[in-house]
Design an enzyme around this catalytic site. Structure first.
Site, PDB file in Angstrom:
ATOM      1  N   LYS A 120      68.177  -4.785  87.255  1.00  0.00           N
ATOM      2  CA  LYS A 120      69.439  -4.055  87.312  1.00  0.00           C
ATOM      3  C   LYS A 120      70.508  -5.077  87.695  1.00  0.00           C
ATOM      4  O   LYS A 120      70.568  -5.544  88.825  1.00  0.00           O
ATOM      5  CB  LYS A 120      69.365  -2.937  88.348  1.00  0.00           C
ATOM      6  N   ASP A 122      73.916  -6.735  88.648  1.00  0.00           N
ATOM      7  CA  ASP A 122      74.998  -6.262  89.504  1.00  0.00           C
ATOM      8  C   ASP A 122      76.317  -6.866  89.041  1.00  0.00           C
ATOM      9  O   ASP A 122      76.819  -7.830  89.603  1.00  0.00           O
ATOM     10  CB  ASP A 122      74.691  -6.649  90.956  1.00  0.00           C
ATOM     11  N   TYR A 232      72.311  -4.892  77.076  1.00  0.00           N
ATOM     12  CA  TYR A 232      71.013  -4.293  77.370  1.00  0.00           C
ATOM     13  C   TYR A 232      70.794  -2.890  76.834  1.00  0.00           C
ATOM     14  O   TYR A 232      69.752  -2.306  77.046  1.00  0.00           O
ATOM     15  CB  TYR A 232      70.740  -4.296  78.871  1.00  0.00           C
ATOM     16  N   LYS A 320      66.013   0.600  93.383  1.00  0.00           N
ATOM     17  CA  LYS A 320      66.861  -0.439  93.975  1.00  0.00           C
ATOM     18  C   LYS A 320      66.131  -1.270  95.026  1.00  0.00           C
ATOM     19  O   LYS A 320      65.118  -0.848  95.590  1.00  0.00           O
ATOM     20  CB  LYS A 320      68.097   0.216  94.592  1.00  0.00           C
ATOM     21  N   CYS A 444     106.699 -10.722 115.053  1.00  0.00           N
ATOM     22  CA  CYS A 444     105.420 -11.402 115.249  1.00  0.00           C
ATOM     23  C   CYS A 444     105.112 -12.280 114.024  1.00  0.00           C
ATOM     24  O   CYS A 444     105.026 -11.777 112.904  1.00  0.00           O
ATOM     25  CB  CYS A 444     104.315 -10.373 115.451  1.00  0.00           C
TER      26      CYS A 444
HETATM   27  S1  IVH Z   1      70.844   1.253  81.577  1.00  0.00           S
HETATM   28  C1  IVH Z   1      72.417   5.558  80.627  1.00  0.00           C
HETATM   29  N1  IVH Z   1      70.107  -1.112  82.273  1.00  0.00           N
HETATM   30  O1  IVH Z   1      73.714  -0.139  86.593  1.00  0.00           O
HETATM   31  C2  IVH Z   1      71.933   4.451  81.442  1.00  0.00           C
HETATM   32  N2  IVH Z   1      72.001  -0.184  83.369  1.00  0.00           N
HETATM   33  O2  IVH Z   1      74.527   3.173  87.583  1.00  0.00           O
HETATM   34  C3  IVH Z   1      72.388   3.175  80.898  1.00  0.00           C
HETATM   35  N3  IVH Z   1      73.042  -1.686  84.985  1.00  0.00           N
HETATM   36  O3  IVH Z   1      76.766   0.674  85.961  1.00  0.00           O
HETATM   37  C4  IVH Z   1      72.282   2.126  81.881  1.00  0.00           C
HETATM   38  N4  IVH Z   1      71.666  -3.357  84.700  1.00  0.00           N
HETATM   39  O4  IVH Z   1      75.959  -0.703  84.086  1.00  0.00           O
HETATM   40  C5  IVH Z   1      70.990  -0.132  82.482  1.00  0.00           C
HETATM   41  N5  IVH Z   1      69.344  -3.226  82.740  1.00  0.00           N
HETATM   42  C6  IVH Z   1      70.225  -2.252  82.955  1.00  0.00           C
HETATM   43  C7  IVH Z   1      71.275  -2.365  83.884  1.00  0.00           C
HETATM   44  C8  IVH Z   1      72.149  -1.305  84.063  1.00  0.00           C
HETATM   45  C9  IVH Z   1      72.716  -2.921  85.355  1.00  0.00           C
HETATM   46  C10 IVH Z   1      74.167  -0.955  85.569  1.00  0.00           C
HETATM   47  C11 IVH Z   1      74.920  -0.048  84.685  1.00  0.00           C
HETATM   48  C12 IVH Z   1      75.467   0.985  85.622  1.00  0.00           C
HETATM   49  C13 IVH Z   1      74.618   0.885  86.819  1.00  0.00           C
HETATM   50  C14 IVH Z   1      73.846   2.166  87.034  1.00  0.00           C
END
Ligand code: IVH
Length: 685
Positions: A120, A122, A232, A320, A444
């Site tokens: 995921k 960031d 992605y 997470k 100040c």
């Molecule tokens: S899939 C419909 N894959 O994480 C779901 N999201 O709230 C589509 N994010 O802002 C998201 N890495 O932008 C997906 N490998 C990944 C991701 C990812 C980061 C972000 C996404 C979103 C947040 C989730």
């Protein structure tokens, strides 16, 4: 919180939570300057979510649990996404991950389940649109449905191809993709170094740096920001078909887009847990920030069977990582005077690296917080940098009871004492709640430095080159004794200052001159009136049109505006009523030309709502709602509550013992609703 909570208590608590969450969402999403950790936000969020589940009637469409992101900032065009960019359901809890897997298996009974598991990332989510293989649009996520068109900025990102490769895979007619814009840790550090050198405020983390760069109005600046975009996910495709996530990732790679190397195919929760553990262990070596893993159902067709809730798909889950914490020692505690006169204790720490960022300072907020945590100079503390937050001192580590302590018999120093006088101007400090304030507002030096810096900051006059250090120099050398003096500076005066050369002096003087021509909203924000952030400043500028009108507005007129509470309107009127402020403002305005009466673009949050633009009047009491609840419900649908009936009124909602407004509505032919009518209007929306 006890489970035995009645409806009234729940209503009160959920309103408080929503308010707090909204405030932090604003700080986080709009201002890129969060003040609480993700963990703290999540705790509040889940408390609200639980309350709304227990009392479904409390659920408003505008609840922070119901939305995907923050509203776009002005200046960039707002456009609709090809398909909604939903958010992800997430937790750090293994049981919840297992539940996700069970739910999914149950719903797809019999089907063979395969997952793709990915890091995921960031960063900042972005929609990329390719038509016939050409990049035509880049749109920030915004509120998930609409975002800001940032194509020119996206074009400067080296890893985003402007044309897709046609070999080995033919390019579809239309391809809408989801990407994450990130800044590599190395690039982020170099950027911050440069910002600090230039006297500018460094970014607190790579995500804010990337998000900030994407929304820059000047794409030349963006080009200097080392951004990258990992692609992605597929939002839409025409003239081609991709049936699994794995195939999507493969195809994206084939088309020359940057895909992350970490995704793997898996079938069981055990594999997912192992992947999670492995990636977390390598987290610091990846070179970019990740905050967990994302588990996605591989088969695209099966995803459709599962569908989505209003804000996240049922086929994906984010698992997470726990927030990052490090242990370090406090070397000193400074009392730092801000632009509002508030004196903040700041811990100076032995530098420690947390997720690719060296942390050596953390705010301790106020004297009560220092006392509560009982942190003293020399103490060992746990510091958290939860991906995106100003480092926080989480707790003191008790070295006496810590068997691994390197120095268990260490004598502790005396507790921190807030100074009695201002460290900058020596004026006796006054206590306001937990805060200590220097009351010497107009003389100040530290406050003037803070105000000057804020006045020139990105969301205010955006004066390139007017950083903290330069502001300090201006005040120290006496070149700026009051804010308006800024506009009298000449290149000749700047040249002798430390760090200035002919070019930088000319550039800064020119930047200041240019900044004298500025929109009302930016000017208003730049004044640094307590409680007035960018959103409120923008709302006031839109509502009143001119600065003169804002300055003359009464507390009642101010409170009538959505999002302006009594405390805020009091701060605003108090600020303008002060004769010394008035004098300074007159001087400032005589040197500036404000851009007034800008056309008000429709609010992205409300324009598509059911009652967008409607004006509603209440008269008489509604037995089942407090006036506040009723107002909140109707406003959540985009309507405005006004006090008097006119031909422009959309509905008059009549309760018990209505006043003369009912008669007036009937006379003018305005639609009248009783409580039942009101309920059906707001129900289920
Ligand atoms: S899939 C419909 N894959 O994480 C779901 N999201 O709230 C589509 N994010 O802002 C998201 N890495 O932008 C997906 N490998 C990944 C991701 C990812 C980061 C972000 C996404 C979103 C947040 C989730």
């Amino acid at each position: 919180m006890s489970t035995q909570i009645n409806r009234q208590q729940a209503a009160k608590r959920s309103a408080e939570l929503a308010e707090t969450l909204r405030h932090h969402e604003y700080l986080y999403h709009v201002k890129d300057a969060p003040t609480i950790s993700d963990a703290a936000f999540d705790a509040l969020f889940h408390e609200l979510k639980a309350l709304e589940e227990q009392f479904p009637e409390l659920l408003n469409p505008d609840s922070p649990t119901q939305r995907v992101g923050g509203p776009p900032l002005p200046g960039l065009e707002t456009v609709e996404h090809t398909a909604p960019m939903l958010s992800l359901d997430s937790s750090k809890d293994e049981t919840l991950l297992r539940r996700f897997d069970e739910r999914l298996r149950k719903a797809l009974s019999g089907a063979k389940i395969g997952y793709v598991v990915e890091p995921k990332l960031d960063g900042a989510a972005l929609e990329l649109v390719y038509e016939e293989g050409r990049l035509v649009r880049g749109v920030t996520r915004g509120d998930g449905r609409k975002g800001e068109e940032v194509t020119v900025n996206v074009r400067t990102i080296p890893s985003v191809p402007l044309r897709l490769r046609k070999d080995p895979r033919p390019v579809p007619r239309l391809l809408a993709l989801r990407a994450e814009v990130i800044m590599l840790a190395s690039a982020f550090e170099a950027l911050n170094e440069r910002l600090i050198q230039a006297g500018k405020e460094p970014f607190s983390n790579p995500r804010n740096a990337a998000a900030g760069a994407l929304r820059q109005l000047d794409s030349r600046i963006v080009a200097q920001r080392p951004l990258a975009a990992y692609v992605y996910d597929l939002l839409a495709i025409e003239g081609g078909e991709l049936t699994t996530q794995w195939e999507i990732l493969t195809a994206l790679g084939d088309w020359g887009l940057w895909v992350n190397p970490e995704p793997r195919r898996m079938a069981t929760v055990e594999e997912i847990l192992a992947y999670h553990q492995n990636l977390e262990a390598r987290r610091d070596d990846l070179g970019y920030e990740i905050d967990g893993i994302v588990i996605k159902l591989d088969d695209v067709e099966l995803r459709a069977t599962l569908g989505a809730t209003s804000h996240h798909p049922r086929w994906a889950y984010a698992f997470k990582f726990p927030p990052r914490r490090e242990v370090t020692r406090i070397l000193g505690i400074l009392a730092s005077v801000g632009r509002t006169g508030r004196v903040t204790p700041v811990a100076i720490m032995n530098p420690v690296e947390i997720g690719g960022v060296t942390v050596s300072r953390a705010t301790l907020h106020n004297r009560e917080e220092v006392a509560r945590k009982d942190v003293r100079v020399g103490d060992k503390v746990r510091v958290e940098r939860a991906g995106d937050v100003i480092p926080q001192v989480v707790e003191r580590i008790d070295e006496h009871s810590d068997e691994h302590s390197d120095d268990p018999d260490r004598e502790r120093s005396e507790p921190f004492q807030m100074p009695e006088t201002c460290p900058s101007c020596d004026t006796p400090l006054v206590e306001r709640g937990p805060f200590s304030i220097c009351p010497n507002t107009f003389a100040c030096p530290a406050q003037l430095v803070g105000r000057l810096f804020h006045f020139g900051s990105r969301h205010a006059l955006d004066i390139e080159g007017l950083g903290d250090e330069t502001a300090t120099l201006f005040v120290q050398t006496g070149l700026v004794k009051q804010l308006p003096d800024l506009f009298d500076l000449t290149p000749d005066q700047l040249l002798p200052l430390e760090g200035f050369a002919a070019k930088s002096a000319t550039n800064l003087a020119a930047a200041i001159e240019k900044a004298a021509h500025v929109e009302v909203a930016r000017f208003l924000f730049g004044l640094g009136i307590p409680e007035v952030g960018t959103t409120v400043a923008r709302d006031l500028a839109r509502h009143f049109g001119t600065f003169v009108a804002i300055r003359a507005a009464s507390e009642e007129e101010l409170t009538a505006i959505d999002g302006v509470g009594p405390r805020m309107s009091e701060e605003i009127t108090t600020f303008f009523a002060d004769s010394r402020n008035a004098e300074l403002l007159d001087r400032l305005l005589s040197k500036m030309q404000l851009i007034e009466n800008e056309p008000a673009p429709a609010s992205a949050e409300t324009e598509d709502l059911l009652l967008a633009g409607a004006k509603v009047v209440f008269t008489g009491g509604l037995p089942n709602f407090t006036r506040q609840e009723a107002k909140a419900k109707i406003e959540a649908l985009g309507a405005r509550v006004v006090s008097s009936v006119s031909k422009k009124t959309t509905y008059v909602i009549v309760g018990e013992d209505p006043g003369s407004k009912l008669a007036k509505a009937q006379k003018l032919g305005v639609e009248v609703l009783d409580e039942a009518g009101f309920e059906s209007l707001v129900r289920d929306r």
